[in-house]
Design an enzyme around this catalytic site. Structure first.
Site, short mmCIF file in Angstrom:
data_model
loop_
_atom_site.label_atom_id
_atom_site.label_comp_id
_atom_site.label_asym_id
_atom_site.label_seq_id
_atom_site.Cartn_x
_atom_site.Cartn_y
_atom_site.Cartn_z
N ARG A 761 0.85 -1.20 0.00
CA ARG A 761 0.00 0.00 0.00
C ARG A 761 0.88 1.23 0.00
O ARG A 761 0.64 2.18 -0.75
CB ARG A 761 -0.89 0.05 1.25
CG ARG A 761 -2.11 -0.82 1.21
CD ARG A 761 -3.09 -0.39 2.32
NE ARG A 761 -4.36 0.03 1.73
CZ ARG A 761 -5.20 0.90 2.24
NH1 ARG A 761 -4.95 1.49 3.38
NH2 ARG A 761 -6.31 1.19 1.63
N SER A 766 2.74 5.82 -2.78
CA SER A 766 3.81 6.79 -3.03
C SER A 766 4.19 6.84 -4.50
O SER A 766 4.38 7.90 -5.07
CB SER A 766 5.04 6.47 -2.17
OG SER A 766 4.79 6.79 -0.83
N ASN A 893 -0.08 9.18 5.99
CA ASN A 893 0.38 7.82 6.26
C ASN A 893 0.98 7.04 5.10
O ASN A 893 1.63 6.04 5.32
CB ASN A 893 -0.77 6.99 6.83
CG ASN A 893 -1.33 7.58 8.10
OD1 ASN A 893 -0.63 7.68 9.10
ND2 ASN A 893 -2.58 7.98 8.07
N TYR A 894 0.71 7.47 3.90
CA TYR A 894 1.14 6.64 2.78
C TYR A 894 2.10 7.31 1.80
O TYR A 894 2.69 6.63 0.99
CB TYR A 894 -0.08 6.15 2.00
CG TYR A 894 -0.87 5.12 2.77
CD1 TYR A 894 -0.41 3.81 2.85
CD2 TYR A 894 -2.03 5.46 3.43
CE1 TYR A 894 -1.12 2.86 3.56
CE2 TYR A 894 -2.75 4.51 4.15
CZ TYR A 894 -2.28 3.22 4.20
OH TYR A 894 -2.98 2.28 4.92
N LEU A 895 2.14 8.61 1.83
CA LEU A 895 2.92 9.28 0.81
C LEU A 895 4.27 9.71 1.34
O LEU A 895 4.36 10.49 2.29
CB LEU A 895 2.14 10.48 0.29
CG LEU A 895 0.78 10.10 -0.29
CD1 LEU A 895 0.02 11.32 -0.74
CD2 LEU A 895 0.96 9.11 -1.44
#
Length: 958
Positions: A761, A766, A893-895
């Site tokens: 994920r 990203s 949280n993800y990038l």
DNA sequence: AACCAGACTTAGAAGCTTACTA
DNA sequence: TAGTAAGCTTCTAAGTCTGGTT
């Protein structure tokens, strides 16, 4: 009822003390242990029950189906498909929902064994069910659990019949449940409220999607994989050709795990798929347990229950050990301790004094702090000794304020008569009263949970009298709290200021800690106050009373040689320990689910930041091997072993669709799933749909009961495999019956050190951001347009990760306002254009100097207006596109923040346009280190070095 | 080796503050 | 200046995953 059992309060009450005590959890371990045991016992029971419940899961409250389809990889293609499809589908789903609902209901009716809880739930659901989607006939008998079928006798006829039919298979499947055993829960969980919300979200999103589709780039960008995946179909294979060994009989299959990797198994086991399915298929579950267990299994699930029970002692023991230790009992292994102790003091002495000493007390410090130079921990060499700190000092958590009784004129009425309530009873009444306007209180589960917990707090007298929630009149209490809120809002400036100051003082006192000589902000230093549990979705425990946490419930973690926080007067901590292998400063066990809650540092701290950084480095390492992994799982689609095929397909989903891993869940939680826990009912297969081949429709509730709906065209091989996995299963059965997250992660870890499902994920999110930015950014555009481009890239990620939010309540209104502004502005522009033209004419045709000047002026004004108009239009677009999409979660949280930072630097966009203050402090490390040419897909950095290699240097920015 | 609790990350909603508008 | 919307912060639920225990 079960809920009651869950709540450990001894019947009535002399609970004169605090709530804390009443729950029997507060004083220390033994009670705590007991509670847990209890829970286990309870679970076992429930499990039995559950087996018979229907599942009805699809809560379907769903929202937009499309949003996802437009996502990322699949996106461009999908886009073409357009609205029509969407609409159709929607219609379908509405109908379907109806159908489904009745099916479910029928089914449900039969199910006598259901608990009251469930019944409530059903009702609840039924109300809203209209929306539910259709289900195929099979779906009717969605008793999901494979295991469930065992008890056919009791079972509803439909499932019973099937059972006979499928006996053999069933067995197999049954046993396969391992993970699925849990699922038996059939909770019919309903998400009425969510449904409503979701419904509207759906619509919105549908609209939105359309927009997005148009806007969000043409080019694929997205999924890296897409092309690859599609291309690779192997020409020859027919389904037949993919033989596989479905079953690895328990006994034969000793080694299993090791083999996994080597894939492509022995020929001997081959058989045509279908047949194998029937005969040989030995699900995971079987493989995992002994023969004996298997046999037992035939009749019912004993093994599971047994296993669980057996485990209980474990817990106890562990706890006990801890408690037996002295206050610092849990301390770390020797070596570590030594090291730690060595290091500890120096930093402490130095930095602490200088930077923080005085701080905790004065509010003014706060400002000071901000001025304080940031601690550039990312420039320091990280030691990989596994220790989280060497010195830790803090003030302990801030306890919740004591309950203040209502003024005597605020009365509670029961059955029309006023009634004096004891402290605890009144407090809980207040919890409920504050929520009476909330949707929660319309839910039977919520109400019955509340009532049953509430009664446990009552005095015998109260208990005798108060038996029916409907007769309770909380309105005055509610009004009182509403009024209090009003007053709070209307406070004068001075009052506000004073309040602010006290708050700051509290933060100054409790909000910071000293860790290794540095002052760092604590994320949540307040102990959660008592109240009613607000589980998301159809949580079976919603409405239960969260007890008040007392110091006696709280474990403190800090250095031995630090100033140990003092418990509030008259109290003591449950324990004080010095465990520097963990990052928490304090913890307690919450009484609803017996989970541990922690006080930890905030996101800007070194401890969190370092971990975050590491997370992105892991994702970058994945980039280096992802092609190979993809290749591998594509090969595995054809494996002879069922478990490998399942693993491959699951991984494909995780990679392509960014699904979560999908751990098993207990039945006392909302029924939500992730990849590994998908059930047959969650996907529909269409050989052909809307001009696309091999379409899979995903429709399930994921984390937080957020609906995931997506129609994706998949590779043929995946499609065929899915057909195979679904074959002979009931809707409630696990799609991947030989897979769970441990197996999957173990496999992944073998492919790359540190690789787990969630890394995909992060990686795909990203990567998508970076690719979208490259695609969408036009360097000639003004900053504002670039920001929109950034947001769009961000949005593509949010879509990929299915990050949703409820549309703001006032959305339509504010949109209309904005639109009006745009219209007005447009009128102005048009008018200005006209005037400009005229002036131009005048100026050209031998106009005077004056006329020329007038023209120039007008022209400038016109440009300005146009600019303004454009700005407005852009913001409208942005707003519309963001209606039901939450960008924050992915951003936070993800990038990889370095992608954003680099982009800002490259295009001269101020970082403030992309990150607000909090975000900037969280990502300080990235802002500091990333250069304009940072490339997420470049060479990963090596953050830390282990003890032995004392080499220096760590940042090797690609 | 299975299993689970513990530790930590990820998540949306609610609450609060600030900015904007009429 | 009040009212409202947008933006930000806080809150805490709900996931993931690992390591210790049995």
């Amino acid at each position: 009822m079960s809920e009651m059992e869950d709540f450990n309060v001894p019947g009535d009450g002399g609970e004169a003390i605090s709530n804390g005590m009443t729950n029997g959890i507060s004083n220390g371990t033994s009670e705590h242990r007991e509670h847990k045991e209890h829970k286990h016992r309870h679970k076992d029971k429930e499990r039995d029950k559950d087996r018979h419940r229907d599942k009805d899961r699809h809560k379907s409250s769903h929202k937009d189906k499309d949003r996802h389809s437009s996502s990322h990889k699949s996106s461009h293609k999908d886009k073409e498909q357009g609205d029509k499809d969407r609409h159709k589908d929607k219609e379908r789903s509405d109908k379907d929902k109806h159908r489904e609902r009745s099916d479910r209901d029928k089914h449900r009716d039969k199910d006598k064994e259901r608990s009251d809880k469930d019944k409530h739930r059903d009702k609840d659901k039924d109300r809203h069910r209209d929306k539910d989607k259709e289900r195929s006939d099979k779906d009717k008998s969605r008793d999901k659990d494979k295991d469930r079928h065992r008890d056919d006798k009791r079972h509803s006829s439909s499932s019973g019949e099937k059972k006979d039919r499928d006996k053999d298979r069933d067995k197999d499947r049954r046993s396969s449940s391992h993970k699925s055993s849990h699922r038996d829960k059939d909770k019919d969980r309903h998400r009425d409220r969510d449904k409503d919300k979701e419904r509207s979200r759906d619509k919105d999103r549908e609209r939105e999607k359309v927009k997005l589709e148009v806007k969000v780039e043409p080019e694929p960008v997205l999924q890296p994989m897409e092309e690859e995946m599609i291309v690779k179909e192997e020409p020859v294979e027919s389904e037949e050709e993919d033989k596989l060994v479905i079953s690895e009989p328990v006994k034969e299959e000793p080694v299993e795990e090791e083999e996994e990797e080597e894939e492509v198994p022995v020929v001997s086991k081959e058989e045509p798929l279908e047949e194998e399915m029937e005969e040989d298929d030995v699900p995971l579950f079987n493989r995992m347990y002994t023969k004996q267990e298997e046999e037992e299994d035939e009749d019912d699930d004993k093994p599971l229950a047994v296993r669980r029970k057996v485990k209980e002692p474990k817990e106890k023991k562990r706890k006990k050990m801890k408690e037996d230790d002295d206050d610092y009992g849990d301390f770390k292994p020797e070596k570590k301790r030594i090291k730690k102790e060595k290091k500890e003091k120096k930093p402490k002495a130095v930095k602490f004094t200088s930077a923080h000493r005085a701080e905790p007390i004065s509010p003014s410090k706060k400002t000071k702090k901000e001025e304080e130079p940031v601690w550039k921990w990312w420039e320091e060499t990280k030691r990989d000794d596994g220790l989280k700190w060497h010195f830790l000092e803090h003030k302990g958590p801030m306890m919740a304020e004591n309950y203040k009784r209502l003024p005597s004129n605020v009365k509670f009425y029961y059955n029309g008569e006023t009634m004096e309530l004891s402290d605890l009873t009144e407090e809980a009444a207040g919890f409920y009263a504050r929520m009476i306007e909330h949707d929660y209180t319309t839910k039977p589960v919520f109400n019955s949970n509340f009532m049953s917990d509430w009664r446990k707090l009552m005095t015998p007298k109260e208990k005798e009298k108060i038996t029916d929630l409907k007769k309770c009149d909380f309105r005055r209490i509610h009004a009182f709290y509403v009024q209090q809120n009003e007053e709070r809002k209307n406070r004068s400036k001075d009052e506000r200021k004073a309040l602010k100051e006290t708050n700051e003082a509290l933060i100054a006192e409790y909000g910071w800690c000293n860790i290794d000589g540095h002052k760092q902000r604590i994320g949540n230093f307040k102990i959660e106050p008592p109240g009613l549990f607000r589980g998301r979705g159809e949580h079976p425990k919603q409405g239960m009373i969260k007890k008040r946490i007392m110091p006696e419930d709280v474990i403190i973690n800090c250095s031995k040689d630090s100033a140990v926080p003092k418990p509030p007067a008259g109290h003591r901590w449950k324990e004080v320990r010095a465990d520097n292998t963990v990052t928490w400063l304090a913890c307690w066990t919450e009484n609803i689910q017996s989970q541990t809650k922690y006080v930890m540092l905030n996101a800007a701290s070194k401890l969190k930041g370092e971990k975050d950084w590491q997370k992105y480095e892991t994702a970058r390492r994945l980039h280096k091997v992802v092609d190979r992994i993809r290749e591998q799982y594509r090969l595995d689609f054809k494996s002879k072993e069922m478990r490998i095929r399942q693993r491959a397909v699951a991984l494909y989903f995780i990679d392509k669709l960014a699904l979560r891993a999908g751990n098993e869940k207990d039945e006392d939680q909302a029924d939500t799933v992730g990849c590994c826990s998908l059930r047959v009912e969650h996907l529909q297969l269409y050989e052909q749909k809307n001009g696309k081949e091999y379409v899979v429709i995903f429709d399930f509730l994921g984390k937080d009961s957020i609906r995931y709906y997506n129609e994706v065209a998949v590779e043929k091989r995946v499609f065929k495999n899915l057909q195979l996995f679904k074959e002979n299963k009931e809707p409630g059965n696990d799609l991947f019956d030989r897979l769970n997250t441990q197996i999957l992660n173990k496999h992944l870890n073998e492919l790359m050190d540190g690789l787990t499902a969630k890394v995909f994920r992060t990686y795909n999110a990203s990567r998508t951001l970076q690719e979208q930015l490259e695609l969408l950014t036009n360097s000639d555009d003004p900053v504002i347009a670039k920001v929109l481009q950034y947001n769009r890239a961000n949005r593509a990620v949010a879509l990929l990760c299915n990050h949703q939010r409820a549309a703001p309540k006032t959305f339509d209104k504010s949109m209309a306002t904005l639109q009006k502004k745009i219209d007005d502005k447009r009128d102005l522009v048009e008018e200005a254009e006209r005037e400009c033209k005229q002036l131009k004419k005048a100026a050209k045709s031998g106009g005077s100097q004056k006329e020329k000047i007038a023209y120039e002026k007008k022209k400038k004004a016109l440009d300005r207006l146009r600019e303004q108009l454009e700005k407005l239009e852009l913001s409208a677009t942005d707003k519309e596109e963001n209606k039901t999409i939450a960008l924050g979660t992915s951003k936070l949280n993800y990038l990889d923040p370095r992608i954003s930072v680099a982009w800002c630097k490259r295009y001269d966009v101020p970082i403030e346009k992309v990150y607000n203050k909090t975000q900037r402090s969280k990502f300080q490390w990235a802002i500091d280190m990333a250069t304009a040419d940072y490339n997420f897909m470049g060479e990963p950095m090596n953050i830390s070095r282990s003890n032995d290699d004392d080499g220096e240097e760590e940042e090797e920015e690609e």
